[in-house]
Design a protein around this motif. Structure first.
Motif, PDB file in Angstrom:
ATOM      1  N   ILE A   3       0.861  -1.177   0.000  1.00 37.26           N
ATOM      2  CA  ILE A   3       0.000   0.000   0.000  1.00 37.26           C
ATOM      3  C   ILE A   3       0.898   1.228   0.000  1.00 37.26           C
ATOM      4  N   THR A   4       0.318   2.365  -0.299  1.00 33.22           N
ATOM      5  CA  THR A   4       1.057   3.619  -0.252  1.00 33.22           C
ATOM      6  C   THR A   4       0.564   4.419   0.946  1.00 33.22           C
ATOM      7  N   VAL A   5       1.482   4.860   1.769  1.00 30.96           N
ATOM      8  CA  VAL A   5       1.126   5.619   2.966  1.00 30.96           C
ATOM      9  C   VAL A   5       1.820   6.977   2.898  1.00 30.96           C
ATOM     10  N   ASP A   6       1.025   8.008   2.788  1.00 27.03           N
ATOM     11  CA  ASP A   6       1.550   9.376   2.649  1.00 27.03           C
ATOM     12  C   ASP A   6       2.636   9.431   1.572  1.00 27.03           C
ATOM     13  N   GLY A   7       2.393   8.731   0.481  1.00 31.54           N
ATOM     14  CA  GLY A   7       3.276   8.767  -0.677  1.00 31.54           C
ATOM     15  C   GLY A   7       4.397   7.743  -0.691  1.00 31.54           C
ATOM     16  N   GLN A  16      -3.919  -8.503   6.603  1.00 29.62           N
ATOM     17  CA  GLN A  16      -3.695  -7.533   7.684  1.00 29.62           C
ATOM     18  C   GLN A  16      -4.646  -6.351   7.531  1.00 29.62           C
ATOM     19  N   SER A  17      -5.024  -5.783   8.649  1.00 26.71           N
ATOM     20  CA  SER A  17      -5.751  -4.521   8.612  1.00 26.71           C
ATOM     21  C   SER A  17      -4.766  -3.414   8.234  1.00 26.71           C
ATOM     22  N   ILE A  18      -5.319  -2.276   7.833  1.00 27.36           N
ATOM     23  CA  ILE A  18      -4.434  -1.141   7.552  1.00 27.36           C
ATOM     24  C   ILE A  18      -3.667  -0.761   8.816  1.00 27.36           C
ATOM     25  N   ASP A  51     -10.322   6.493  16.894  1.00 29.26           N
ATOM     26  CA  ASP A  51      -9.032   7.175  16.982  1.00 29.26           C
ATOM     27  C   ASP A  51      -8.164   6.884  15.757  1.00 29.26           C
ATOM     28  N   CYS A  52      -8.409   5.792  15.088  1.00 28.99           N
ATOM     29  CA  CYS A  52      -7.489   5.313  14.047  1.00 28.99           C
ATOM     30  C   CYS A  52      -7.865   5.754  12.637  1.00 28.99           C
ATOM     31  N   ILE A  53      -8.793   6.692  12.500  1.00 25.56           N
ATOM     32  CA  ILE A  53      -9.293   7.002  11.156  1.00 25.56           C
ATOM     33  C   ILE A  53      -8.211   7.574  10.241  1.00 25.56           C
ATOM     34  N   VAL A  54      -8.307   7.160   8.992  1.00 24.98           N
ATOM     35  CA  VAL A  54      -7.411   7.615   7.931  1.00 24.98           C
ATOM     36  C   VAL A  54      -8.240   7.809   6.661  1.00 24.98           C
ATOM     37  N   THR A  55      -7.619   8.413   5.673  1.00 29.81           N
ATOM     38  CA  THR A  55      -8.234   8.508   4.356  1.00 29.81           C
ATOM     39  C   THR A  55      -7.677   7.368   3.507  1.00 29.81           C
ATOM     40  N   VAL A  56      -8.563   6.575   2.916  1.00 29.76           N
ATOM     41  CA  VAL A  56      -8.157   5.440   2.082  1.00 29.76           C
ATOM     42  C   VAL A  56      -8.798   5.606   0.703  1.00 29.76           C
ATOM     43  N   ASN A  57      -7.961   5.712  -0.308  1.00 26.16           N
ATOM     44  CA  ASN A  57      -8.445   5.858  -1.686  1.00 26.16           C
ATOM     45  C   ASN A  57      -9.453   7.015  -1.789  1.00 26.16           C
ATOM     46  N   ASP A  58      -9.086   8.133  -1.179  1.00 23.49           N
ATOM     47  CA  ASP A  58      -9.882   9.372  -1.183  1.00 23.49           C
ATOM     48  C   ASP A  58     -11.164   9.298  -0.352  1.00 23.49           C
ATOM     49  N   LEU A  59     -11.354   8.231   0.395  1.00 19.68           N
ATOM     50  CA  LEU A  59     -12.511   8.124   1.283  1.00 19.68           C
ATOM     51  C   LEU A  59     -12.052   8.414   2.712  1.00 19.68           C
ATOM     52  N   ALA A  60     -12.582   9.491   3.292  1.00 20.62           N
ATOM     53  CA  ALA A  60     -12.157   9.912   4.630  1.00 20.62           C
ATOM     54  C   ALA A  60     -12.851   9.090   5.710  1.00 20.62           C
ATOM     55  N   ASP A  61     -12.282   9.147   6.902  1.00 14.92           N
ATOM     56  CA  ASP A  61     -12.877   8.570   8.110  1.00 14.92           C
ATOM     57  C   ASP A  61     -12.998   7.045   8.075  1.00 14.92           C
ATOM     58  N   VAL A  62     -12.029   6.399   7.458  1.00 13.27           N
ATOM     59  CA  VAL A  62     -11.991   4.935   7.436  1.00 13.27           C
ATOM     60  C   VAL A  62     -11.260   4.462   8.693  1.00 13.27           C
ATOM     61  N   ARG A  63     -11.875   3.537   9.429  1.00 12.66           N
ATOM     62  CA  ARG A  63     -11.224   3.010  10.627  1.00 12.66           C
ATOM     63  C   ARG A  63     -10.151   1.999  10.206  1.00 12.66           C
ATOM     64  N   ALA A  64      -8.914   2.370  10.456  1.00 13.34           N
ATOM     65  CA  ALA A  64      -7.781   1.548  10.010  1.00 13.34           C
ATOM     66  C   ALA A  64      -7.753   0.194  10.693  1.00 13.34           C
ATOM     67  N   CYS A  65      -8.344   0.096  11.879  1.00 10.33           N
ATOM     68  CA  CYS A  65      -8.322  -1.185  12.592  1.00 10.33           C
ATOM     69  C   CYS A  65      -9.318  -2.186  12.013  1.00 10.33           C
ATOM     70  N   LEU A  66     -10.307  -1.694  11.269  1.00  8.67           N
ATOM     71  CA  LEU A  66     -11.327  -2.586  10.713  1.00  8.67           C
ATOM     72  C   LEU A  66     -11.127  -2.862   9.232  1.00  8.67           C
ATOM     73  N   ARG A  68      -9.502  -4.044   6.011  1.00 12.99           N
ATOM     74  CA  ARG A  68      -8.445  -4.940   5.549  1.00 12.99           C
ATOM     75  C   ARG A  68      -7.673  -4.240   4.437  1.00 12.99           C
ATOM     76  N   ALA A  69      -6.368  -4.228   4.532  1.00 13.00           N
ATOM     77  CA  ALA A  69      -5.533  -3.590   3.507  1.00 13.00           C
ATOM     78  C   ALA A  69      -5.633  -4.373   2.204  1.00 13.00           C
ATOM     79  N   GLN A  70      -5.759  -3.638   1.117  1.00 15.81           N
ATOM     80  CA  GLN A  70      -5.816  -4.236  -0.215  1.00 15.81           C
ATOM     81  C   GLN A  70      -4.618  -3.735  -1.004  1.00 15.81           C
ATOM     82  N   ASP A  71      -4.035  -4.607  -1.787  1.00 13.14           N
ATOM     83  CA  ASP A  71      -2.887  -4.203  -2.599  1.00 13.14           C
ATOM     84  C   ASP A  71      -3.241  -2.962  -3.411  1.00 13.14           C
ATOM     85  N   GLY A  72      -2.389  -1.952  -3.342  1.00 14.09           N
ATOM     86  CA  GLY A  72      -2.601  -0.721  -4.103  1.00 14.09           C
ATOM     87  C   GLY A  72      -3.376   0.359  -3.367  1.00 14.09           C
ATOM     88  N   ASP A  73      -3.855   0.072  -2.162  1.00  9.10           N
ATOM     89  CA  ASP A  73      -4.553   1.106  -1.391  1.00  9.10           C
ATOM     90  C   ASP A  73      -3.654   2.328  -1.216  1.00  9.10           C
TER      91      ASP A  73
END
Ligand code: FES
Length: 87
Positions: A3-7, A16-18, A51-66, A68-73
Motif C-alpha cells: 500500500i502507499t502511505v503518505d506517498g 492484515q488490517s491497515i 481514533d485510528c481514522i485515515v483517508t483510504v483511496n480518497d474516502l475519509a474517516d476509514v477506521r484503520a483497525c477494521l 483490511r488492507a488491499q494491494d494498491g490502497d
C-alpha cells in the motif's frame, strides 16, 4: 501486498488490517485531532473509538483497525479542522 502511505510504499501481509500494516511499519500515529492537532493511532483496535481514522483511496474517516488492507490502497494521514477553526 503493498500500500502507499503518505506517498511512500509500505509492504504488509495479505489479510492484515491497515492499522496492522502501519504498526508493523513502526508507525504509532497516523492522524491528528481536530483540536490541538494531537497525534492519534490505534487505541481500542475493535472499531469503537474512531481514533485510528485515515483517508483510504480518497474516502475519509476509514477506521484503520477494521479495514483490511488491499494491494494498491492509497492511505493518507488525516487532519480535519472543526468548522470555523483556524489552521
Ligand atoms: S482503534 Fe478504535 S476504532 Fe480503530
Amino acid at each position: 501486498m503493498t500500500i502507499t502511505v503518505d506517498g511512500a510504499p509500505v509492504t504488509g501481509a495479505r489479510g492484515q488490517s491497515i492499522a496492522g500494516v502501519l504498526m508493523a511499519d513502526g508507525r504509532r500515529d497516523w492522524r491528528t485531532t481536530s483540536v490541538a492537532a494531537r497525534p492519534r493511532g490505534l487505541f481500542c483496535g475493535i472499531g469503537v473509538c474512531f481514533d485510528c481514522i485515515v483517508t483510504v483511496n480518497d474516502l475519509a474517516d476509514v477506521r484503520a483497525c477494521l479495514r483490511r488492507a488491499q494491494d494498491g490502497d492509497v492511505v493518507t494521514r488525516q487532519h480535519h479542522l472543526l468548522p470555523g477553526a483556524d489552521a
